[in-house]
Design a protein around this motif. Sequence first.
Motif, mmCIF file in Angstrom:
data_model
loop_
_atom_site.group_PDB
_atom_site.id
_atom_site.type_symbol
_atom_site.label_atom_id
_atom_site.label_comp_id
_atom_site.label_asym_id
_atom_site.label_seq_id
_atom_site.Cartn_x
_atom_site.Cartn_y
_atom_site.Cartn_z
ATOM 1 N N ASN A 122 0.854 -1.174 0.000
ATOM 2 C CA ASN A 122 0.000 0.000 0.000
ATOM 3 C C ASN A 122 0.900 1.237 0.000
ATOM 4 O O ASN A 122 1.686 1.432 0.934
ATOM 5 C CB ASN A 122 -0.913 -0.036 1.226
ATOM 6 C CG ASN A 122 -1.781 1.186 1.343
ATOM 7 O OD1 ASN A 122 -1.328 2.219 1.840
ATOM 8 N ND2 ASN A 122 -3.018 1.073 0.895
ATOM 9 N N ALA A 123 0.814 2.053 -1.043
ATOM 10 C CA ALA A 123 1.715 3.202 -1.202
ATOM 11 C C ALA A 123 1.702 4.151 0.001
ATOM 12 O O ALA A 123 2.767 4.545 0.476
ATOM 13 C CB ALA A 123 1.407 3.943 -2.501
ATOM 14 N N PRO A 124 0.530 4.540 0.529
ATOM 15 C CA PRO A 124 0.558 5.391 1.715
ATOM 16 C C PRO A 124 1.223 4.720 2.925
ATOM 17 O O PRO A 124 1.899 5.378 3.707
ATOM 18 C CB PRO A 124 -0.920 5.691 1.976
ATOM 19 C CG PRO A 124 -1.556 5.595 0.620
ATOM 20 C CD PRO A 124 -0.822 4.453 -0.045
ATOM 21 N N ASN A 125 1.050 3.407 3.077
ATOM 22 C CA ASN A 125 1.735 2.707 4.167
ATOM 23 C C ASN A 125 3.246 2.763 3.981
ATOM 24 O O ASN A 125 3.996 2.978 4.939
ATOM 25 C CB ASN A 125 1.277 1.245 4.261
ATOM 26 C CG ASN A 125 -0.041 1.091 4.986
ATOM 27 O OD1 ASN A 125 -0.529 2.013 5.647
ATOM 28 N ND2 ASN A 125 -0.632 -0.075 4.864
ATOM 29 N N ILE A 126 3.711 2.575 2.763
ATOM 30 C CA ILE A 126 5.153 2.641 2.502
ATOM 31 C C ILE A 126 5.669 4.046 2.808
ATOM 32 O O ILE A 126 6.715 4.205 3.468
ATOM 33 C CB ILE A 126 5.473 2.219 1.055
ATOM 34 C CG1 ILE A 126 5.154 0.736 0.870
ATOM 35 C CG2 ILE A 126 6.939 2.500 0.719
ATOM 36 C CD1 ILE A 126 5.182 0.270 -0.566
ATOM 37 N N GLY A 127 4.951 5.061 2.384
ATOM 38 C CA GLY A 127 5.348 6.426 2.705
ATOM 39 C C GLY A 127 5.398 6.665 4.201
ATOM 40 O O GLY A 127 6.338 7.280 4.722
ATOM 41 N N SER A 128 4.423 6.152 4.911
ATOM 42 C CA SER A 128 4.405 6.296 6.366
ATOM 43 C C SER A 128 5.537 5.525 7.022
ATOM 44 O O SER A 128 6.084 5.954 8.039
ATOM 45 C CB SER A 128 3.064 5.814 6.929
ATOM 46 O OG SER A 128 2.027 6.687 6.537
ATOM 47 N N THR A 173 5.244 9.181 -2.017
ATOM 48 C CA THR A 173 6.024 10.362 -1.661
ATOM 49 C C THR A 173 5.173 11.429 -0.977
ATOM 50 O O THR A 173 5.678 12.187 -0.145
ATOM 51 C CB THR A 173 6.742 10.967 -2.888
ATOM 52 O OG1 THR A 173 5.776 11.272 -3.891
ATOM 53 C CG2 THR A 173 7.779 10.011 -3.443
ATOM 54 N N LYS A 174 3.894 11.476 -1.293
ATOM 55 C CA LYS A 174 3.011 12.430 -0.627
ATOM 56 C C LYS A 174 2.939 12.129 0.873
ATOM 57 O O LYS A 174 2.965 13.035 1.700
ATOM 58 C CB LYS A 174 1.613 12.374 -1.251
ATOM 59 C CG LYS A 174 0.646 13.359 -0.664
ATOM 60 C CD LYS A 174 -0.694 13.313 -1.367
ATOM 61 C CE LYS A 174 -1.649 14.317 -0.751
ATOM 62 N NZ LYS A 174 -2.985 14.234 -1.328
ATOM 63 N N THR A 175 2.879 10.854 1.218
ATOM 64 C CA THR A 175 2.793 10.461 2.620
ATOM 65 C C THR A 175 4.156 10.531 3.313
ATOM 66 O O THR A 175 4.236 10.856 4.491
ATOM 67 C CB THR A 175 2.234 9.028 2.740
ATOM 68 O OG1 THR A 175 1.043 8.927 1.966
ATOM 69 C CG2 THR A 175 1.919 8.680 4.172
ATOM 70 N N SER A 228 7.653 -8.298 -5.027
ATOM 71 C CA SER A 228 7.728 -8.103 -6.475
ATOM 72 C C SER A 228 7.085 -6.795 -6.926
ATOM 73 O O SER A 228 7.348 -6.322 -8.021
ATOM 74 C CB SER A 228 7.073 -9.277 -7.200
ATOM 75 O OG SER A 228 5.731 -9.415 -6.775
ATOM 76 N N TYR A 229 6.242 -6.197 -6.067
ATOM 77 C CA TYR A 229 5.597 -4.940 -6.444
ATOM 78 C C TYR A 229 5.655 -3.978 -5.261
ATOM 79 O O TYR A 229 4.931 -4.144 -4.282
ATOM 80 C CB TYR A 229 4.139 -5.170 -6.857
ATOM 81 C CG TYR A 229 3.395 -3.873 -7.077
ATOM 82 C CD1 TYR A 229 3.686 -3.068 -8.178
ATOM 83 C CD2 TYR A 229 2.433 -3.442 -6.173
ATOM 84 C CE1 TYR A 229 3.025 -1.863 -8.373
ATOM 85 C CE2 TYR A 229 1.767 -2.244 -6.367
ATOM 86 C CZ TYR A 229 2.062 -1.457 -7.457
ATOM 87 O OH TYR A 229 1.422 -0.268 -7.642
ATOM 88 N N ILE A 230 6.514 -2.991 -5.338
ATOM 89 C CA ILE A 230 6.648 -1.972 -4.300
ATOM 90 C C ILE A 230 6.377 -0.609 -4.954
ATOM 91 O O ILE A 230 7.219 -0.097 -5.689
ATOM 92 C CB ILE A 230 8.063 -1.987 -3.667
ATOM 93 C CG1 ILE A 230 8.468 -3.394 -3.196
ATOM 94 C CG2 ILE A 230 8.143 -0.966 -2.544
ATOM 95 C CD1 ILE A 230 7.614 -3.970 -2.092
ATOM 96 N N PRO A 231 5.218 -0.014 -4.695
ATOM 97 C CA PRO A 231 4.890 1.264 -5.334
ATOM 98 C C PRO A 231 5.627 2.439 -4.675
ATOM 99 O O PRO A 231 5.404 2.754 -3.519
ATOM 100 C CB PRO A 231 3.376 1.380 -5.125
ATOM 101 C CG PRO A 231 3.099 0.583 -3.897
ATOM 102 C CD PRO A 231 4.121 -0.520 -3.862
ATOM 103 N N LEU A 232 6.500 3.059 -5.438
ATOM 104 C CA LEU A 232 7.268 4.199 -4.921
ATOM 105 C C LEU A 232 6.897 5.495 -5.631
ATOM 106 O O LEU A 232 7.703 6.399 -5.738
ATOM 107 C CB LEU A 232 8.774 3.939 -5.074
ATOM 108 C CG LEU A 232 9.354 2.777 -4.277
ATOM 109 C CD1 LEU A 232 10.832 2.622 -4.570
ATOM 110 C CD2 LEU A 232 9.101 2.946 -2.793
ATOM 111 N N GLY A 233 5.699 5.599 -6.068
ATOM 112 C CA GLY A 233 5.275 6.762 -6.846
ATOM 113 C C GLY A 233 4.750 7.916 -6.009
ATOM 114 O O GLY A 233 5.066 8.068 -4.829
#
Length: 167
Positions: A27-33, A60-62, A51-56
Amino acid sequence: MAQLNHYNTQFSKKTFPITLVCDNVTNAPNIGSLFRTADAFGVEKLMLCGSYIPLGRKMTKTSRATEKVVPFELQDDVHAVISKLKFEGYQIIALEITDTSIPLREANFSTSQPIALLIGDENFGVSEALLKASDMVVHIDMFGQNSSMNVVQATSIVLYELTKQSL
């Protein structure tokens, strides 16, 4: 009394020998957090495995630019990461509720070796194989109806305890 911000606080910067290993957190917001939490608690490195790590943009917003200051790696195979860290002398601590996990409040963490905190994905947690490879499995006591909390919230609580015991 004046409220302080990140420009005028007196916090001293410190890095702890803690590597945060994230298994399939997607989950992108979780990764940002997690970047933001890793920065706040002086985590040495963030390992994002899967295999899928969203770094978009959503991440970055989070993260609020902490992905620029927290060292991190992307790895496909979390099992290889854990094996390598064990070989390098890390104590592997998994965060998961199991029939043999110990409450976080009772855990005594090593101050003589680096620690790898292993967290699992948002839906399935830490796999059985990774739990077996861990030196310790801890859980956070829950007092409500729910048996778990958001992966970032739980990680923050454990990192607080790890750094508290290291000071």
